[in-house]
Motif scaffolding. Structure first.
Motif, mmCIF file in Angstrom:
data_model
loop_
_atom_site.group_PDB
_atom_site.id
_atom_site.type_symbol
_atom_site.label_atom_id
_atom_site.label_comp_id
_atom_site.label_asym_id
_atom_site.label_seq_id
_atom_site.Cartn_x
_atom_site.Cartn_y
_atom_site.Cartn_z
ATOM 1 N N ASN A 1 0.672 -1.191 0.097
ATOM 2 C CA ASN A 1 -0.037 -0.057 0.003
ATOM 3 C C ASN A 1 0.687 1.116 0.009
ATOM 4 O O ASN A 1 0.682 2.142 -0.526
ATOM 5 C CB ASN A 1 -0.918 -0.085 1.199
ATOM 6 C CG ASN A 1 -2.254 -1.109 0.892
ATOM 7 O OD1 ASN A 1 -2.646 -1.074 -0.094
ATOM 8 N ND2 ASN A 1 -2.395 -1.811 2.230
ATOM 9 N N ALA A 2 2.136 1.059 0.390
ATOM 10 C CA ALA A 2 3.033 2.365 0.834
ATOM 11 C C ALA A 2 3.382 2.382 -0.900
ATOM 12 O O ALA A 2 3.562 3.530 -1.115
ATOM 13 C CB ALA A 2 3.952 2.006 1.698
ATOM 14 N N GLY A 3 3.805 1.408 -1.424
ATOM 15 C CA GLY A 3 4.255 1.482 -2.833
ATOM 16 C C GLY A 3 3.040 2.218 -3.722
ATOM 17 O O GLY A 3 3.539 2.992 -4.711
ATOM 18 N N GLN B 1 -11.041 12.189 -9.704
ATOM 19 C CA GLN B 1 -11.536 11.703 -8.706
ATOM 20 C C GLN B 1 -11.055 10.559 -8.361
ATOM 21 O O GLN B 1 -11.068 9.951 -7.206
ATOM 22 C CB GLN B 1 -12.967 11.967 -8.675
ATOM 23 C CG GLN B 1 -13.686 13.435 -8.524
ATOM 24 C CD GLN B 1 -13.146 13.933 -7.330
ATOM 25 O OE1 GLN B 1 -13.333 13.448 -6.127
ATOM 26 N NE2 GLN B 1 -12.447 15.122 -7.477
ATOM 27 N N LYS B 2 -10.784 9.760 -9.373
ATOM 28 C CA LYS B 2 -10.335 8.146 -9.306
ATOM 29 C C LYS B 2 -8.997 8.296 -8.419
ATOM 30 O O LYS B 2 -8.801 7.536 -7.644
ATOM 31 C CB LYS B 2 -10.214 7.460 -10.495
ATOM 32 C CG LYS B 2 -9.714 5.971 -10.516
ATOM 33 C CD LYS B 2 -9.652 5.386 -11.578
ATOM 34 C CE LYS B 2 -9.321 3.979 -11.506
ATOM 35 N NZ LYS B 2 -9.388 3.076 -12.988
ATOM 36 N N ILE B 3 -8.262 9.177 -8.695
ATOM 37 C CA ILE B 3 -7.002 9.392 -7.946
ATOM 38 C C ILE B 3 -7.336 9.768 -6.504
ATOM 39 O O ILE B 3 -6.815 9.317 -5.491
ATOM 40 C CB ILE B 3 -5.883 10.289 -8.700
ATOM 41 C CG1 ILE B 3 -5.816 9.893 -10.185
ATOM 42 C CG2 ILE B 3 -4.518 10.484 -7.829
ATOM 43 C CD1 ILE B 3 -4.951 8.569 -10.241
ATOM 44 N N ILE B 4 -7.751 10.788 -6.336
ATOM 45 C CA ILE B 4 -8.212 11.360 -5.055
ATOM 46 C C ILE B 4 -8.687 10.188 -3.863
ATOM 47 O O ILE B 4 -8.454 10.345 -3.045
ATOM 48 C CB ILE B 4 -9.179 12.496 -5.163
ATOM 49 C CG1 ILE B 4 -8.700 13.876 -6.120
ATOM 50 C CG2 ILE B 4 -9.580 13.089 -3.854
ATOM 51 C CD1 ILE B 4 -7.338 14.414 -5.278
ATOM 52 N N LYS B 5 -9.847 9.346 -4.748
ATOM 53 C CA LYS B 5 -10.338 8.319 -3.762
ATOM 54 C C LYS B 5 -9.586 7.414 -3.516
ATOM 55 O O LYS B 5 -9.614 6.893 -2.095
ATOM 56 C CB LYS B 5 -11.678 7.824 -4.672
ATOM 57 C CG LYS B 5 -12.975 8.836 -4.620
ATOM 58 C CD LYS B 5 -13.909 8.280 -5.535
ATOM 59 C CE LYS B 5 -15.149 9.140 -5.572
ATOM 60 N NZ LYS B 5 -16.315 8.491 -6.591
ATOM 61 N N ALA B 6 -8.537 7.014 -4.436
ATOM 62 C CA ALA B 6 -7.728 5.799 -4.086
ATOM 63 C C ALA B 6 -6.619 6.430 -3.065
ATOM 64 O O ALA B 6 -6.330 5.726 -2.091
ATOM 65 C CB ALA B 6 -6.861 5.692 -5.433
ATOM 66 N N VAL B 7 -6.294 7.810 -2.991
ATOM 67 C CA VAL B 7 -5.526 8.302 -1.908
ATOM 68 C C VAL B 7 -5.981 8.396 -0.815
ATOM 69 O O VAL B 7 -5.625 7.726 0.373
ATOM 70 C CB VAL B 7 -4.811 9.655 -2.504
ATOM 71 C CG1 VAL B 7 -4.258 10.532 -1.223
ATOM 72 C CG2 VAL B 7 -4.114 9.654 -3.616
ATOM 73 N N GLU B 8 -7.477 8.677 -0.699
ATOM 74 C CA GLU B 8 -8.147 8.835 0.614
ATOM 75 C C GLU B 8 -8.135 7.271 1.092
ATOM 76 O O GLU B 8 -7.970 7.320 2.125
ATOM 77 C CB GLU B 8 -9.488 9.514 0.401
ATOM 78 C CG GLU B 8 -9.278 11.000 0.043
ATOM 79 C CD GLU B 8 -10.625 11.502 -0.311
ATOM 80 O OE1 GLU B 8 -11.815 10.544 -0.606
ATOM 81 O OE2 GLU B 8 -10.816 12.763 -0.376
ATOM 82 N N GLN B 9 -8.392 6.406 0.452
ATOM 83 C CA GLN B 9 -8.545 5.056 1.030
ATOM 84 C C GLN B 9 -7.225 4.394 1.519
ATOM 85 O O GLN B 9 -7.126 3.647 2.333
ATOM 86 C CB GLN B 9 -8.945 4.069 -0.279
ATOM 87 C CG GLN B 9 -10.562 4.290 -0.612
ATOM 88 C CD GLN B 9 -10.939 3.656 -1.731
ATOM 89 O OE1 GLN B 9 -10.112 2.848 -2.318
ATOM 90 N NE2 GLN B 9 -12.275 3.686 -2.186
ATOM 91 N N ILE B 10 -6.217 4.949 0.785
ATOM 92 C CA ILE B 10 -4.889 4.207 1.404
ATOM 93 C C ILE B 10 -4.201 5.215 2.591
ATOM 94 O O ILE B 10 -3.727 4.445 3.333
ATOM 95 C CB ILE B 10 -3.831 4.263 -0.045
ATOM 96 C CG1 ILE B 10 -4.396 3.233 -1.040
ATOM 97 C CG2 ILE B 10 -2.351 3.735 0.474
ATOM 98 C CD1 ILE B 10 -3.612 3.390 -2.392
ATOM 99 N N ASP C 1 -4.082 3.034 9.047
ATOM 100 C CA ASP C 1 -3.853 1.576 8.697
ATOM 101 C C ASP C 1 -2.516 1.471 7.942
ATOM 102 O O ASP C 1 -1.918 0.349 8.091
ATOM 103 C CB ASP C 1 -4.970 0.945 7.697
ATOM 104 C CG ASP C 1 -6.184 0.515 8.624
ATOM 105 O OD1 ASP C 1 -6.206 0.438 9.834
ATOM 106 O OD2 ASP C 1 -7.375 0.518 7.940
ATOM 107 N N LEU C 2 -2.364 2.369 7.017
ATOM 108 C CA LEU C 2 -0.940 2.474 6.241
ATOM 109 C C LEU C 2 0.147 2.662 7.253
ATOM 110 O O LEU C 2 1.104 1.796 7.106
ATOM 111 C CB LEU C 2 -1.037 3.512 5.270
ATOM 112 C CG LEU C 2 0.282 3.588 4.520
ATOM 113 C CD1 LEU C 2 0.441 2.568 3.541
ATOM 114 C CD2 LEU C 2 0.069 5.014 3.779
ATOM 115 N N VAL C 3 -0.004 3.543 8.144
ATOM 116 C CA VAL C 3 1.054 3.654 9.218
ATOM 117 C C VAL C 3 1.226 2.370 9.890
ATOM 118 O O VAL C 3 2.282 1.906 10.139
ATOM 119 C CB VAL C 3 0.618 5.022 10.208
ATOM 120 C CG1 VAL C 3 1.470 5.004 11.385
ATOM 121 C CG2 VAL C 3 0.346 6.183 9.506
ATOM 122 N N LYS C 4 0.101 1.508 10.496
ATOM 123 C CA LYS C 4 0.243 0.435 11.140
ATOM 124 C C LYS C 4 1.012 -0.600 10.016
ATOM 125 O O LYS C 4 1.879 -1.701 10.620
ATOM 126 C CB LYS C 4 -1.044 -0.296 11.502
ATOM 127 C CG LYS C 4 -1.930 0.465 12.500
ATOM 128 C CD LYS C 4 -3.016 -0.002 12.675
ATOM 129 C CE LYS C 4 -3.922 0.846 13.825
ATOM 130 N NZ LYS C 4 -5.101 0.400 14.031
#
Length: 343
Positions: free
Chosen positions: A42-44, A163-172, A176-179
């Protein structure tokens, strides 16, 4: 300016443009595959999605369209692209966005560290990994994260981006990504009482993610320019068969009859490397003096480890070119044959 008109590259051979959102998604997919090797997929993906986020700015689009002939020199928007090369900042916007979203998460500065690692990768993807502090004690990273919006255009990019990019960023870009990132770091970094080795491991982790982004970006750009490269990469995605190299190495080692006590020690070191090759992936050290047979022993470990874990490649990193060439020749003599068919 229509969202579909945002471009990332223009192909020289036929003049076809690569849309920016396509480039961001594709780089994110490739970087995610690379980063999955260390459990940070997810970080990648986030790095890929945001590395060129600043290209959504009007300033950059005018620059790239002037450079590629999409804007005619007689039009009012046209600029001297040659004189502007390297001067339009398109990497800071994505870095600032990652930093703003992640640094607020987690106790004990976890979000800050995670945000900094990913922001450094994005901010550096055209310059080489930047320092957090300069030689003059300037807080380089902090200054970059505070770079004014009139130069970065983050707010403009957030409004213009697909918006597809924005939504993907908001989801990742969540807690949970920090964890996820800290879950991987905790395997080889002691955050309670960090040593120099822990700091080295932390830096190595950052550099690995950085390399995932760089490789993904360059691969996607090259494969857009020459689609045959994409076909080659996908067709060569089959798992590596390590058996032939292993058979040749083991056969060669079997011919090395111990002549003295030092040879016995070399064999013991080599056997230990083979035995430990099936351990879990991680960071290990092989501390052996000069003349201890490190080249064969480390190769033996690497080949058995790669086969056991179904890895894709072995990478040797050695300080001096002369030593690299010497080791490469030794390895070729053992595992290569003149009759081998190369791709």
């Amino acid at each position: 300016m229509l969202k579909t008109s945002f471009i990332a590259h223009k192909r020289k051979v036929d003049g076809q443009c690569q849309l920016l959102h396509s480039h961001l998604i594709e780089v994110g997919d490739i970087a995610s595959i690379f980063a999955k090797k260390i459990g940070a997929e997810n970080a990648g993906k986030l790095l890929g999605l945001l590395h060129d986020f600043g290209k959504y700015s009007k300033e950059f689009q005018i620059y790239i369209k002037s450079a590629t002939g999409e804007i005619n020199p007689d039009e009012d928007d046209y600029v001297d692209a040659r004189g502007m090369k390297g001067k339009v900042d398109h990497s800071t916007a994505g870095a600032q966005l990652v930093w703003r979203r992640l640094n607020r998460f987690g106790a004990g500065g976890q979000g800050e560290l995670c945000g900094q690692i990913l922001s450094l990768c994005i901010a550096s993807h055209h310059s080489g990994l930047i320092d957090c502090f300069g030689m003059d004690d300037r807080a380089v990273f902090t200054e970059r994260m505070r770079k004014p919006d009139e130069k970065v255009h983050l707010d403009e990019c957030l409004q213009a981006a697909d918006q597809k990019i924005i939504k993907a960023v908001e989801q990742i870009a969540t807690v949970d990504l920090v964890k996820e990132v800290f879950g991987q770091l905790a395997q080889f970094v002691n955050f309670k009482e960090p040593s120099m080795i822990d700091y080295f491991n932390l830096g190595f982790f950052t550099r690995f993610l950085f390399s995932c982004l760089i490789d993904a970006d360059r691969l996607n750009s090259a494969e857009f320019e020459d689609p045959a490269r994409l076909s080659e990469r996908l067709n060569n995605a089959a798992p590596v068969d390590w058996n032939m190299a292993l058979e040749r190495l083991e056969k060669h080692l079997a011919t090395l009859t111990p002549r003295n006590y030092v040879d016995e020690l070399r064999r013991e070191i080599s056997d230990n490397c083979k035995v430990n090759a099936e351990r879990a992936q991680g960071i290990y050290t092989l501390t052996v003096p000069t003349g201890g047979g490190k080249t064969y022993a480390s190769l033996r470990y690497a080949l058995h480890h790669a086969r056991h874990h179904a890895l894709e490649r072995i990478i040797y990193v050695i300080p001096y070119t002369s030593i690299i060439e010497q080791n490469a020749n030794v390895i070729r003599e053992v595992v290569e044959r003149d009759s081998d068919v190369r791709p």
